[in-house]
Design a protein around this motif. Sequence first.
Motif, mmCIF file in Angstrom:
data_model
loop_
_atom_site.group_PDB
_atom_site.id
_atom_site.type_symbol
_atom_site.label_atom_id
_atom_site.label_comp_id
_atom_site.label_asym_id
_atom_site.label_seq_id
_atom_site.Cartn_x
_atom_site.Cartn_y
_atom_site.Cartn_z
ATOM 1 N N GLY A 9 37.749 50.336 39.173
ATOM 2 C CA GLY A 9 36.621 49.868 39.979
ATOM 3 C C GLY A 9 36.831 50.140 41.457
ATOM 4 N N LEU A 10 38.055 49.954 41.951
ATOM 5 C CA LEU A 10 38.343 50.228 43.356
ATOM 6 C C LEU A 10 38.225 51.719 43.658
ATOM 7 C CD1 LEU A 10 39.277 49.092 46.071
ATOM 8 C CD2 LEU A 10 41.644 49.397 45.305
ATOM 9 N N TRP B 27 34.574 52.573 43.881
ATOM 10 C CA TRP B 27 34.022 52.084 45.162
ATOM 11 C C TRP B 27 34.449 52.994 46.311
ATOM 12 C CZ3 TRP B 27 35.408 50.382 49.969
ATOM 13 C CH2 TRP B 27 34.467 49.630 50.674
ATOM 14 N N VAL C 31 41.268 47.909 34.928
ATOM 15 C CA VAL C 31 39.868 47.720 35.302
ATOM 16 C C VAL C 31 39.717 47.653 36.820
ATOM 17 C CG1 VAL C 31 37.865 46.201 35.100
ATOM 18 C CG2 VAL C 31 39.356 46.566 33.126
ATOM 19 N N VAL C 32 40.545 46.845 37.469
ATOM 20 C CA VAL C 32 40.435 46.702 38.928
ATOM 21 C C VAL C 32 40.738 48.017 39.653
ATOM 22 C CG1 VAL C 32 41.384 45.532 40.942
ATOM 23 C CG2 VAL C 32 40.839 44.221 38.888
ATOM 24 N N ILE D 203 43.051 43.885 32.971
ATOM 25 C CA ILE D 203 42.097 43.804 34.088
ATOM 26 C C ILE D 203 42.778 44.164 35.406
ATOM 27 C CG2 ILE D 203 40.643 42.233 35.425
ATOM 28 C CD1 ILE D 203 40.056 40.737 32.823
ATOM 29 N N GLY D 204 43.995 43.641 35.609
ATOM 30 C CA GLY D 204 44.664 43.837 36.887
ATOM 31 C C GLY D 204 45.154 45.256 37.119
#
Length: 317
Positions: A50-51, A54, A46-47, A42-43
């Motif tokens: 996602g960033l 965005w 995924v993050v 996730i770190g």
Amino acid sequence: MSAATASTASRTRPRRRLRGGGGGGERTAPYVFLAPFVLLFIGFLVVPIGLAIWNSLHTVRRSGLGFGSASETVFTGLSNYTEALTDAEFLAGLGRVLLYGVVQVPVMLALALTLALLFDSAAVRFKRFLQLSVFLPYAVPAVVAALLWGFLYQPQVSPVVDVLRSLGADPDFLAPGTVLWSIANVTVWSVTGVNMIIIFSALQTVPRDIYEAARIDGAGEFRTALRIKIPMVAPAIILTALFSVIGTLQLFNEPMVMRSVTSNVSSEYTPNMMIFSTTTQGGNINLGSAMAILLGLVTFALSVAVSVASNRRGGKR
């Protein structure tokens, strides 16, 4: 009831699981072991994705003349994607790495497969030493490999160029039309060994009884390799092809180092180089994120296409 009968009944009676025992620990143990991987996944995957998504949907707008100017991040939708898809340099770099992959990946896989088949046969002696020699370039960092080959490509200092000139040839490995293939040569030299090891390991799992049956039927080494060995290691070949396709679209280190050797490699030579230039030198993180997302989608599409094509071919057999 006698004492002996009571003792026998107590031994044969099934024991009840004690309440509050280790049942809860057994249920939570898998999650405890999986937690580090999930957190890192996730770190670090995924993050960031996602960033990047965005950022690609927003744009930083600044106002003022540079003295105390204010900036704000506004939602602009797909405007960054439109700008990336209409950028001639980005599209040229994408086409360049696709052309690079069309040539480099088949050549590298053919060499890796040929070497793996040779090492699996009885015709090669000193197999361990030769396998180590072929695999050793993979242990050399990509930057060091590019520097090494960059030295061999420079006409002023290259012993290779001197030998070719003595034979009557006048090569220019860093010319605009040949520098891409010079970079491809560095990649082939670096990764052929590890792909050979993957295919060779798959060959070791093939039952030797199949080879004996083929020899009894009169099949030679070439026919055995073509009709038995290659189909049996097809999954390993597909795996190496997928890794090679992904690595091709992520081409960065070799051309980045070659920039210090020749001016025919620009800062926008590959998509990854253009993303790096846009985000660091240009300071446009939003446009760079859109380019990164587009490159990821192209990589995903090509990987799926290779997998689907290989599955269809395997289903027809």
